[in-house]
Design a protein around this motif. Structure first.
Motif, PDB file in Angstrom:
ATOM      1  N   LEU A  53     -69.916  54.248  -6.781  1.00  0.00           N
ATOM      2  CA  LEU A  53     -71.275  54.129  -7.307  1.00  0.00           C
ATOM      3  C   LEU A  53     -72.311  54.189  -6.186  1.00  0.00           C
ATOM      4  O   LEU A  53     -73.324  54.867  -6.299  1.00  0.00           O
ATOM      5  CB  LEU A  53     -71.411  52.822  -8.094  1.00  0.00           C
ATOM      6  CG  LEU A  53     -72.790  52.555  -8.718  1.00  0.00           C
ATOM      7  CD1 LEU A  53     -73.123  53.657  -9.715  1.00  0.00           C
ATOM      8  CD2 LEU A  53     -72.815  51.199  -9.398  1.00  0.00           C
ATOM      9  N   LYS A  86     -72.811  57.643  -5.051  1.00  0.00           N
ATOM     10  CA  LYS A  86     -73.553  58.378  -6.069  1.00  0.00           C
ATOM     11  C   LYS A  86     -75.050  58.175  -5.895  1.00  0.00           C
ATOM     12  O   LYS A  86     -75.839  59.123  -5.906  1.00  0.00           O
ATOM     13  CB  LYS A  86     -73.151  57.907  -7.467  1.00  0.00           C
ATOM     14  CG  LYS A  86     -71.784  58.318  -7.946  1.00  0.00           C
ATOM     15  CD  LYS A  86     -71.571  57.771  -9.360  1.00  0.00           C
ATOM     16  CE  LYS A  86     -70.178  58.094  -9.881  1.00  0.00           C
ATOM     17  NZ  LYS A  86     -69.965  57.561 -11.234  1.00  0.00           N
ATOM     18  N   MET A  87     -75.448  56.924  -5.752  1.00  0.00           N
ATOM     19  CA  MET A  87     -76.867  56.607  -5.633  1.00  0.00           C
ATOM     20  C   MET A  87     -77.448  57.163  -4.334  1.00  0.00           C
ATOM     21  O   MET A  87     -78.564  57.676  -4.304  1.00  0.00           O
ATOM     22  CB  MET A  87     -77.075  55.097  -5.706  1.00  0.00           C
ATOM     23  CG  MET A  87     -76.784  54.480  -7.079  1.00  0.00           C
ATOM     24  SD  MET A  87     -77.807  55.197  -8.399  1.00  0.00           S
ATOM     25  CE  MET A  87     -76.634  56.296  -9.194  1.00  0.00           C
ATOM     26  N   LEU A 100     -77.904  60.923  -4.870  1.00  0.00           N
ATOM     27  CA  LEU A 100     -79.015  61.228  -5.770  1.00  0.00           C
ATOM     28  C   LEU A 100     -80.359  60.935  -5.133  1.00  0.00           C
ATOM     29  O   LEU A 100     -81.299  61.728  -5.250  1.00  0.00           O
ATOM     30  CB  LEU A 100     -78.857  60.453  -7.080  1.00  0.00           C
ATOM     31  CG  LEU A 100     -77.762  60.950  -8.024  1.00  0.00           C
ATOM     32  CD1 LEU A 100     -77.660  60.034  -9.238  1.00  0.00           C
ATOM     33  CD2 LEU A 100     -78.028  62.380  -8.470  1.00  0.00           C
ATOM     34  N   LEU A 131     -76.853  65.288 -10.794  1.00  0.00           N
ATOM     35  CA  LEU A 131     -77.228  64.130 -11.605  1.00  0.00           C
ATOM     36  C   LEU A 131     -76.407  64.093 -12.896  1.00  0.00           C
ATOM     37  O   LEU A 131     -75.874  63.038 -13.272  1.00  0.00           O
ATOM     38  CB  LEU A 131     -78.725  64.195 -11.917  1.00  0.00           C
ATOM     39  CG  LEU A 131     -79.370  62.991 -12.607  1.00  0.00           C
ATOM     40  CD1 LEU A 131     -80.847  62.913 -12.250  1.00  0.00           C
ATOM     41  CD2 LEU A 131     -79.230  63.063 -14.126  1.00  0.00           C
ATOM     42  N   ILE A 150     -73.742  60.889 -13.474  1.00  0.00           N
ATOM     43  CA  ILE A 150     -74.290  59.853 -14.358  1.00  0.00           C
ATOM     44  C   ILE A 150     -73.656  59.985 -15.741  1.00  0.00           C
ATOM     45  O   ILE A 150     -73.566  61.087 -16.276  1.00  0.00           O
ATOM     46  CB  ILE A 150     -75.826  59.980 -14.448  1.00  0.00           C
ATOM     47  CG1 ILE A 150     -76.467  59.790 -13.062  1.00  0.00           C
ATOM     48  CG2 ILE A 150     -76.392  58.967 -15.439  1.00  0.00           C
ATOM     49  CD1 ILE A 150     -76.229  58.440 -12.427  1.00  0.00           C
ATOM     50  N   GLU A 162     -73.183  60.334 -19.665  1.00  0.00           N
ATOM     51  CA  GLU A 162     -74.055  61.082 -20.569  1.00  0.00           C
ATOM     52  C   GLU A 162     -75.049  60.196 -21.310  1.00  0.00           C
ATOM     53  O   GLU A 162     -76.192  60.596 -21.555  1.00  0.00           O
ATOM     54  CB  GLU A 162     -73.212  61.867 -21.583  1.00  0.00           C
ATOM     55  CG  GLU A 162     -74.024  62.815 -22.438  1.00  0.00           C
ATOM     56  CD  GLU A 162     -73.169  63.636 -23.378  1.00  0.00           C
ATOM     57  OE1 GLU A 162     -73.673  64.015 -24.456  1.00  0.00           O
ATOM     58  OE2 GLU A 162     -72.003  63.920 -23.049  1.00  0.00           O
ATOM     59  N   LYS A 169     -76.686  57.855 -20.250  1.00  0.00           N
ATOM     60  CA  LYS A 169     -77.800  57.471 -19.374  1.00  0.00           C
ATOM     61  C   LYS A 169     -78.574  58.685 -18.859  1.00  0.00           C
ATOM     62  O   LYS A 169     -79.448  58.546 -18.006  1.00  0.00           O
ATOM     63  CB  LYS A 169     -77.284  56.642 -18.195  1.00  0.00           C
ATOM     64  CG  LYS A 169     -76.664  55.314 -18.592  1.00  0.00           C
ATOM     65  CD  LYS A 169     -76.214  54.519 -17.377  1.00  0.00           C
ATOM     66  CE  LYS A 169     -75.606  53.185 -17.780  1.00  0.00           C
ATOM     67  NZ  LYS A 169     -75.142  52.401 -16.605  1.00  0.00           N
ATOM     68  N   TRP A 170     -78.259  59.870 -19.377  1.00  0.00           N
ATOM     69  CA  TRP A 170     -78.916  61.085 -18.882  1.00  0.00           C
ATOM     70  C   TRP A 170     -80.421  61.044 -19.079  1.00  0.00           C
ATOM     71  O   TRP A 170     -81.180  61.416 -18.168  1.00  0.00           O
ATOM     72  CB  TRP A 170     -78.332  62.308 -19.596  1.00  0.00           C
ATOM     73  CG  TRP A 170     -77.028  62.763 -19.021  1.00  0.00           C
ATOM     74  CD1 TRP A 170     -76.268  62.124 -18.077  1.00  0.00           C
ATOM     75  CD2 TRP A 170     -76.315  63.954 -19.357  1.00  0.00           C
ATOM     76  NE1 TRP A 170     -75.125  62.824 -17.811  1.00  0.00           N
ATOM     77  CE2 TRP A 170     -75.121  63.967 -18.585  1.00  0.00           C
ATOM     78  CE3 TRP A 170     -76.544  64.998 -20.243  1.00  0.00           C
ATOM     79  CZ2 TRP A 170     -74.191  64.998 -18.670  1.00  0.00           C
ATOM     80  CZ3 TRP A 170     -75.615  66.025 -20.327  1.00  0.00           C
ATOM     81  CH2 TRP A 170     -74.449  66.032 -19.550  1.00  0.00           C
ATOM     82  N   THR A 172     -82.526  58.549 -19.235  1.00  0.00           N
ATOM     83  CA  THR A 172     -83.181  57.617 -18.309  1.00  0.00           C
ATOM     84  C   THR A 172     -83.258  58.203 -16.907  1.00  0.00           C
ATOM     85  O   THR A 172     -84.327  58.203 -16.272  1.00  0.00           O
ATOM     86  CB  THR A 172     -82.432  56.274 -18.270  1.00  0.00           C
ATOM     87  OG1 THR A 172     -82.410  55.721 -19.583  1.00  0.00           O
ATOM     88  CG2 THR A 172     -83.118  55.298 -17.315  1.00  0.00           C
ATOM     89  N   TYR A 173     -82.130  58.715 -16.418  1.00  0.00           N
ATOM     90  CA  TYR A 173     -82.109  59.221 -15.039  1.00  0.00           C
ATOM     91  C   TYR A 173     -82.866  60.540 -14.907  1.00  0.00           C
ATOM     92  O   TYR A 173     -83.481  60.806 -13.869  1.00  0.00           O
ATOM     93  CB  TYR A 173     -80.666  59.372 -14.553  1.00  0.00           C
ATOM     94  CG  TYR A 173     -80.082  58.070 -14.055  1.00  0.00           C
ATOM     95  CD1 TYR A 173     -80.171  57.721 -12.711  1.00  0.00           C
ATOM     96  CD2 TYR A 173     -79.493  57.168 -14.926  1.00  0.00           C
ATOM     97  CE1 TYR A 173     -79.657  56.523 -12.246  1.00  0.00           C
ATOM     98  CE2 TYR A 173     -78.966  55.956 -14.472  1.00  0.00           C
ATOM     99  CZ  TYR A 173     -79.057  55.644 -13.129  1.00  0.00           C
ATOM    100  OH  TYR A 173     -78.560  54.452 -12.670  1.00  0.00           O
ATOM    101  N   TYR A 178     -85.909  61.241 -12.382  1.00  0.00           N
ATOM    102  CA  TYR A 178     -85.939  62.467 -11.584  1.00  0.00           C
ATOM    103  C   TYR A 178     -87.228  63.249 -11.851  1.00  0.00           C
ATOM    104  O   TYR A 178     -87.916  63.698 -10.926  1.00  0.00           O
ATOM    105  CB  TYR A 178     -84.716  63.316 -11.918  1.00  0.00           C
ATOM    106  CG  TYR A 178     -84.725  64.698 -11.319  1.00  0.00           C
ATOM    107  CD1 TYR A 178     -84.581  64.894  -9.948  1.00  0.00           C
ATOM    108  CD2 TYR A 178     -84.869  65.829 -12.125  1.00  0.00           C
ATOM    109  CE1 TYR A 178     -84.584  66.169  -9.398  1.00  0.00           C
ATOM    110  CE2 TYR A 178     -84.870  67.102 -11.594  1.00  0.00           C
ATOM    111  CZ  TYR A 178     -84.729  67.264 -10.232  1.00  0.00           C
ATOM    112  OH  TYR A 178     -84.736  68.529  -9.691  1.00  0.00           O
TER     113      TYR A 178
END
Length: 463
Positions: free
Chosen positions: A5, A8-9, A12, A123, A127, A129, A131-132, A134-135, A139
């Motif tokens: 995680l 990942k962050m 991104l 992304l 992430i 699906e 939460k797509w 929100t992210y 973005y």
């Protein structure tokens, strides 16, 4: 994707920051066109190519994004993109001619064209699906802020320090980000053995480049000039050959068969119409305020600036609302608000007040901001198992329609005004009529949202 995680962050955040930088570079040069004309003794049309060439290169690079994301890992893509952007920035800084500056901008744009689609693919890969929205909202917020703030600050930088200062900033920023990349970007994103079909690449470059170049030239040459007709015809033929070739390949450059997914196609059409109108108005409204209503450039910028801030905010609010009330209600709301905005534009006159124009343009921007990221994300959720191809198709088509819109809307007003836009009643009427056309396009979007677009779970339950 086997990434922790934290990694990942890190990926991104760093990729998003880098994308923000290259996004600022896209349009910031437009604030210095007058200075380029003076320094290089060129016309406004020649100077404008410092911007147009950038857009064209980004447009032809996007179809390659699916292939690039499959065969190269994040580290390779990150450093290639930034190296190209850095090299382009250095060439621009040391430019001694307009041609040299345009070459630098083309090299910058290669970095931009590789990086921007990849961030979206990354992304959607890392992430979950659910939460797509929100992210993608986060973005979209960052990416929307960058060009608005960048252009605002860029105007002051160019006025005080000159246009070369912009490229010194890009050079230094690129070096800092490359240093961070050495620390944070790990070489552990998955890749595939995916062959490159060179004929498909050539056809996609000819197709996208030809169509965008032809429509970009419409504003300068009109519909009948060979600089318009020839590129568009070549582009359309190349795109037809490209689409027909892809199903014949075991591993196509872009899997265009995803357009057989009705919902993905509807979402992509919705987005293309939105970008056509949004970019068309970006070019048209300043022309009305300055050329038809005879106001200053400062008034023009002041009318549009609040709307620019609002579209940034609603790029984030739209996805949050989608998570709460569903995609259909958000897109219907966005379309209705946009229709109200275009309806008010039908009543613009040469004497329209600053306050009236500012409020009505802000309404239009709110509608666009509400719909933009939710519609994009929804379309991609319809092909969530093929996000590379979905992103490539979606981004390519919207880039083409954005380029067409930025020229066609202005040309539409000129044609309706009798051939030229000026400080006269004919141009006002032509602007009002064009606003009606854009209103009708948003009614079509509204119908698409009502009839076809709904939350993925509801669609799957009805199938």
């Amino acid at each position: 994707m086997n990434l922790k995680l934290d990694n990942k962050m890190q990926l991104l955040v760093l990729f998003t920051l880098t994308t923000s930088l290259v996004t600022i570079a896209q349009g910031i040069i437009t604030t210095g066109v007058v200075y380029l004309m003076s320094d290089f003794s060129v016309s406004s049309t020649q100077a404008q190519w410092s911007y147009s060439a950038f857009l064209l290169v980004v447009g032809v690079m996007i179809p390659l994004s699916a292939f690039i994301s499959r065969i190269f890992n994040a580290k390779t893509i990150f450093f290639f993109s930034l190296t190209m952007f850095l090299l382009g920035s250095l060439i621009c800084y040391f430019s001694t001619s307009m041609t040299m500056l345009i070459i630098g901008r083309v090299i910058q744009a290669i970095g931009n064209g590789v990086l921007m689609p990849y961030v979206q693919i990354l992304l959607l890969r890392v992430i979950p699906e659910e939460k797509w929205q929100t992210y993608m909202g986060l973005y979209g917020l960052v990416i929307a802020i960058a060009p608005v703030v960048g252009s605002f600050i860029g105007g002051f930088v160019i006025t005080i320090y000159g246009w070369r200062a912009l490229f010194s900033f890009f050079t230094i920023s690129s070096l800092i980000l490359m240093g961070l990349g050495l620390i944070l970007v790990k070489d552990n994103t998955p890749t595939q053995d995916y062959p490159l079909d060179y004929l498909s690449v050539a056809l996609s470059v000819l197709g996208c480049g030809g169509v965008m170049l032809g429509f970009t030239n419409v504003a300068d040459y009109g519909f009948t000039h060979h600089f318009v007709i020839a590129p568009i015809i070549i582009g359309i033929i190349a795109l037809i050959l490209f689409v027909r070739r892809q199903p014949k390949l075991d591993k196509p450059l872009i899997n265009v068969s995803i357009l057989k997914n009705k919902y993905f196609s509807v979402g992509t059409i919705f987005i293309c119409i939105l970008f056509f109108a949004l970019n068309g108005c970006t070019a048209l409204v300043p022309i009305f305020i300055q050329g038809i209503a005879n106001n200053s450039a400062i008034i023009s910028a002041s009318v549009l600036f609040p709307g620019g801030l609002l579209i940034i905010a609603f790029n984030f609010i739209g996805p949050l609302l989608t998570n709460r009330i569903g995609i259909k209600k958000v897109l219907v709301m966005g379309c209705v608000i946009s229709i109200i905005g275009f309806a008010t534009m039908m009543f613009y006159t040469q004497d329209s007040s600053f306050e009236f124009m500012m409020i009505t343009q802000s309404i239009r921007y709110i509608g666009a901001g509400l719909a933009l990221m939710p519609a994009t994300t929804w379309a991609l959720t319809m092909v969530s198992d093929k996000v590379e191809d979905g992103t490539a198709v979606n981004n390519t088509l919207r880039q083409i329609f954005a380029a067409i819109g930025s020229s066609m809307v202005v040309v539409m007003v000129a044609v309706l005004a009798g051939g030229a836009i000026g400080h006269n009643s004919a141009s006002v009427i032509a602007f009002n009529q064009t606003s009606l056309v854009l209103l009708v396009l948003h009614i079509i979007m509204l119908i698409l949202a009502i009839v076809y677009i709904d939350d993925k779970e509801k669609i799957e339950n009805n199938i």
